[in-house]
Enzyme design. Structure first.
Site, PDB file in Angstrom:
ATOM      1  N   LYS A  60      14.157  -6.922   4.465  1.00  0.00           N
ATOM      2  CA  LYS A  60      14.617  -5.912   5.430  1.00  0.00           C
ATOM      3  C   LYS A  60      16.007  -6.206   6.012  1.00  0.00           C
ATOM      4  O   LYS A  60      16.768  -5.290   6.285  1.00  0.00           O
ATOM      5  CB  LYS A  60      13.590  -5.746   6.553  1.00  0.00           C
ATOM      6  CG  LYS A  60      12.285  -5.104   6.068  1.00  0.00           C
ATOM      7  CD  LYS A  60      11.332  -4.849   7.203  1.00  0.00           C
ATOM      8  CE  LYS A  60      10.023  -4.259   6.697  1.00  0.00           C
ATOM      9  NZ  LYS A  60       9.125  -3.848   7.765  1.00  0.00           N
ATOM     10  N   ASP A 104       9.915   1.669  11.587  1.00  0.00           N
ATOM     11  CA  ASP A 104       8.829   0.915  12.235  1.00  0.00           C
ATOM     12  C   ASP A 104       8.785   1.190  13.739  1.00  0.00           C
ATOM     13  O   ASP A 104       7.708   1.360  14.312  1.00  0.00           O
ATOM     14  CB  ASP A 104       9.008  -0.595  12.007  1.00  0.00           C
ATOM     15  CG  ASP A 104       8.716  -0.997  10.569  1.00  0.00           C
ATOM     16  OD1 ASP A 104       7.883  -0.328   9.924  1.00  0.00           O
ATOM     17  OD2 ASP A 104       9.324  -1.973  10.089  1.00  0.00           O
ATOM     18  N   LEU A 131       0.826  -1.218   0.000  1.00  0.00           N
ATOM     19  CA  LEU A 131       0.000   0.000   0.000  1.00  0.00           C
ATOM     20  C   LEU A 131       0.860   1.267   0.000  1.00  0.00           C
ATOM     21  O   LEU A 131       0.329   2.370   0.063  1.00  0.00           O
ATOM     22  CB  LEU A 131      -0.905   0.002   1.239  1.00  0.00           C
ATOM     23  CG  LEU A 131      -1.999  -1.064   1.275  1.00  0.00           C
ATOM     24  CD1 LEU A 131      -2.740  -1.020   2.605  1.00  0.00           C
ATOM     25  CD2 LEU A 131      -2.991  -0.861   0.136  1.00  0.00           C
ATOM     26  N   THR A 163      10.271  -3.784   2.055  1.00  0.00           N
ATOM     27  CA  THR A 163       9.307  -4.616   2.764  1.00  0.00           C
ATOM     28  C   THR A 163       9.725  -6.090   2.672  1.00  0.00           C
ATOM     29  O   THR A 163      10.792  -6.413   2.149  1.00  0.00           O
ATOM     30  CB  THR A 163       7.858  -4.330   2.275  1.00  0.00           C
ATOM     31  OG1 THR A 163       6.952  -5.025   3.118  1.00  0.00           O
ATOM     32  CG2 THR A 163       7.638  -4.755   0.830  1.00  0.00           C
ATOM     33  N   GLY A 220      -3.330  -1.627  13.352  1.00  0.00           N
ATOM     34  CA  GLY A 220      -2.014  -1.230  12.860  1.00  0.00           C
ATOM     35  C   GLY A 220      -1.988  -0.151  11.794  1.00  0.00           C
ATOM     36  O   GLY A 220      -0.909   0.184  11.295  1.00  0.00           O
ATOM     37  N   TYR A 267      -3.831  -4.521  10.258  1.00  0.00           N
ATOM     38  CA  TYR A 267      -4.852  -3.509   9.925  1.00  0.00           C
ATOM     39  C   TYR A 267      -5.843  -4.024   8.889  1.00  0.00           C
ATOM     40  O   TYR A 267      -6.836  -3.370   8.602  1.00  0.00           O
ATOM     41  CB  TYR A 267      -4.197  -2.206   9.442  1.00  0.00           C
ATOM     42  CG  TYR A 267      -3.217  -2.404   8.319  1.00  0.00           C
ATOM     43  CD1 TYR A 267      -1.857  -2.540   8.583  1.00  0.00           C
ATOM     44  CD2 TYR A 267      -3.655  -2.494   7.002  1.00  0.00           C
ATOM     45  CE1 TYR A 267      -0.952  -2.751   7.569  1.00  0.00           C
ATOM     46  CE2 TYR A 267      -2.755  -2.706   5.972  1.00  0.00           C
ATOM     47  CZ  TYR A 267      -1.408  -2.841   6.262  1.00  0.00           C
ATOM     48  OH  TYR A 267      -0.521  -3.054   5.244  1.00  0.00           O
ATOM     49  N   GLY A 289       4.625 -12.109  20.120  1.00  0.00           N
ATOM     50  CA  GLY A 289       5.196 -12.315  18.783  1.00  0.00           C
ATOM     51  C   GLY A 289       6.480 -11.529  18.607  1.00  0.00           C
ATOM     52  O   GLY A 289       6.825 -11.112  17.498  1.00  0.00           O
ATOM     53  N   ALA A 290       7.199 -11.336  19.701  1.00  0.00           N
ATOM     54  CA  ALA A 290       8.397 -10.488  19.670  1.00  0.00           C
ATOM     55  C   ALA A 290       9.546 -11.102  18.876  1.00  0.00           C
ATOM     56  O   ALA A 290      10.559 -10.437  18.632  1.00  0.00           O
ATOM     57  CB  ALA A 290       8.849 -10.171  21.095  1.00  0.00           C
ATOM     58  N   GLY A 291       9.413 -12.350  18.453  1.00  0.00           N
ATOM     59  CA  GLY A 291      10.479 -12.979  17.668  1.00  0.00           C
ATOM     60  C   GLY A 291      10.392 -12.650  16.184  1.00  0.00           C
ATOM     61  O   GLY A 291      11.330 -12.913  15.431  1.00  0.00           O
TER      62      GLY A 291
HETATM   63  P1  ATR Z   1       8.455 -12.108  10.291  1.00  0.00           P
HETATM   64  O1  ATR Z   1       7.720 -10.973  10.949  1.00  0.00           O
HETATM   65  O2  ATR Z   1       9.871 -12.176  10.756  1.00  0.00           O
HETATM   66  O3  ATR Z   1       8.286 -12.175   8.815  1.00  0.00           O
HETATM   67  P2  ATR Z   1       6.481 -14.198  10.645  1.00  0.00           P
HETATM   68  O4  ATR Z   1       6.804 -15.560  10.201  1.00  0.00           O
HETATM   69  O5  ATR Z   1       5.508 -13.405   9.856  1.00  0.00           O
HETATM   70  O6  ATR Z   1       7.848 -13.435  10.885  1.00  0.00           O
HETATM   71  O7  ATR Z   1       5.951 -14.314  12.126  1.00  0.00           O
HETATM   72  C1  ATR Z   1       5.712 -13.179  12.901  1.00  0.00           C
HETATM   73  C2  ATR Z   1       5.434 -13.623  14.294  1.00  0.00           C
HETATM   74  O8  ATR Z   1       4.194 -14.351  14.307  1.00  0.00           O
HETATM   75  C3  ATR Z   1       6.474 -14.562  14.910  1.00  0.00           C
HETATM   76  O9  ATR Z   1       6.673 -14.137  16.212  1.00  0.00           O
HETATM   77  C4  ATR Z   1       5.797 -15.921  14.861  1.00  0.00           C
HETATM   78  O10 ATR Z   1       6.194 -16.815  15.895  1.00  0.00           O
HETATM   79  P3  ATR Z   1       7.453 -17.793  15.721  1.00  0.00           P
HETATM   80  O11 ATR Z   1       8.656 -16.950  15.928  1.00  0.00           O
HETATM   81  O12 ATR Z   1       7.258 -18.812  16.771  1.00  0.00           O
HETATM   82  O13 ATR Z   1       7.356 -18.369  14.328  1.00  0.00           O
HETATM   83  C5  ATR Z   1       4.371 -15.525  15.099  1.00  0.00           C
HETATM   84  N1  ATR Z   1       3.401 -16.533  14.701  1.00  0.00           N
HETATM   85  C6  ATR Z   1       3.080 -16.916  13.453  1.00  0.00           C
HETATM   86  N2  ATR Z   1       2.101 -17.851  13.482  1.00  0.00           N
HETATM   87  C7  ATR Z   1       1.815 -18.052  14.799  1.00  0.00           C
HETATM   88  C8  ATR Z   1       0.890 -18.895  15.495  1.00  0.00           C
HETATM   89  N3  ATR Z   1       0.051 -19.700  14.839  1.00  0.00           N
HETATM   90  N4  ATR Z   1       0.876 -18.827  16.836  1.00  0.00           N
HETATM   91  C9  ATR Z   1       1.706 -18.003  17.513  1.00  0.00           C
HETATM   92  N5  ATR Z   1       2.588 -17.185  16.916  1.00  0.00           N
HETATM   93  C10 ATR Z   1       2.655 -17.211  15.574  1.00  0.00           C
END
Ligand code: ATR
Length: 307
Positions: free
Chosen positions: A83, A120, A33, A79, A272, A251, A145-147
């Site tokens: 990144k 961001d 977008l 995007t 968002g 969003y 989802g901090a990973g």
């Molecule tokens: P990125 O933002 O790096 O592209 P992503 O694969 O889109 O990553 O996932 C974003 C977040 O959503 C991650 O924290 C992911 O958890 P993992 O690190 O365990 O993969 C989380 N996530 C995706 N599907 C999920 C689910 N079904 N339950 C819980 N968390 C989920």
């Protein structure tokens, strides 16, 4: 033209009165977008510039940045999934983007060298101020989802803003150890030390998640759970109470299951869109060095979402 490929860059300005000056790179990029967000502002500021989408293959980000610069592009947004690769490809990287492990904005210098930023995190701080009229730095935050990429950027911003508590929760706990280590360095100052660690990490399935949510003021969802209309809430939403502020970085759909349930619980909720808006406005500020017509950008993206 929905998007260009790198091979098509030589034809960029054929049949167009406005020169292509800004671009978003991604893969896929077709649904970004960013043009609808930026073009109204560029037009209002009479920049005579076009904002385009460019599809770039994995492992070709460095070449793409150079080619885009040669094609007359002044600034690039980055995007998914580029990144991290963009961070590695930039000549200079802003220190907070380095910690976030991601670059979403590239600025070219006069000599053609490029600097990478991440808007961001700062965009999130602005979004929280706009949505809830509070400073992010005053809030106890939990990030679900901090990973993931967005989660890490937001977590870094929380550390930069000196939040009194930052709890990082993720389905895959292993991803959080290096993030915690990085962020702890940011706030490892004597004057900020307290009786407990300011940054804690938690497995999403840990039974203490309920208590961690209860002790937080701002709950942020950065998981992708909610993107599909049928998705559940990423955690049991009856844990949420009226004192909570809940921000879902999703969003579209406009109201995820999480936001609907939390609103029913009496919490204040926001989606968002404000993050999308402010991270974009910050990019434009980097490129143009002037005030940006934020409301026109908001209108542009809202209209695009209605289509
Ligand atoms: P990125 O933002 O790096 O592209 P992503 O694969 O889109 O990553 O996932 C974003 C977040 O959503 C991650 O924290 C992911 O958890 P993992 O690190 O365990 O993969 C989380 N996530 C995706 N599907 C999920 C689910 N079904 N339950 C819980 N968390 C989920």
């Amino acid at each position: 033209m929905k998007y260009y490929t790198i091979d098509q860059l030589p034809t960029l300005n054929k049949n167009s009165s406005k020169l292509a000056r800004f671009a978003v790179i991604g893969n896929p990029v077709e649904h970004s977008l960013s043009p609808q967000l930026h073009q109204p502002a560029l037009d209002d500021l009479e920049k005579d510039a076009r904002y385009i989408r460019v599809e770039v293959k994995v492992d070709q980000v460095r070449e793409a940045i150079q080619e885009l610069h040669s094609a007359g592009i002044h600034g690039i947004n980055v995007t998914i999934p580029h990144k991290l690769e963009a961070l590695e490809a930039c000549d200079l990287v802003d220190p907070s983007a380095q910690i976030m492990g991601a670059v979403n904005t590239i600025v070219f210098d006069k000599d053609g060298s490029c600097t990478g930023f991440n808007t961001d995190g700062p965009g999130f701080a602005r979004a929280i101020r706009e949505e809830f009229s509070v400073d992010l730095g005053d809030l106890k935050v939990i990030i679900i989802g901090a990973g993931g990429g967005a989660g890490r950027a937001i977590a870094t911003q929380c550390a930069i803003e000196n939040c009194p508590q930052v709890i990082l929760a993720n389905r895959t706990l292993g991803k959080l150890h290096p993030i915690k280590e990085q962020l702890s360095k940011l706030i490892d100052r004597e004057d900020l030390k307290g009786p407990r660690d300011r940054i804690e990490i938690l497995d999403l399935s840990d039974p203490s998640l309920e208590q961690a949510i209860g002790s937080s003021e701002l709950i942020v969802n950065t998981t992708s759970v909610g993107l599909k209309a049928t998705d559940p809430s990423p955690f049991p939403s009856h844990w949420v109470e009226p004192h909570h502020l809940v921000y879902d970085t999703i969003y579209n759909p406009e109201r995820t299951r999480l936001l609907r349930d939390c609103r029913d619980q009496g919490a204040r909720v926001a989606n968002g869109l404000s993050l999308l808006l402010h991270q974009g406005a910050l990019s434009l500020e980097y490129w143009l060095n002037q005030d940006i017509p934020l409301e026109l950008m908001r209108e542009g993206v809202k209209n695009a979402l209605k289509e």
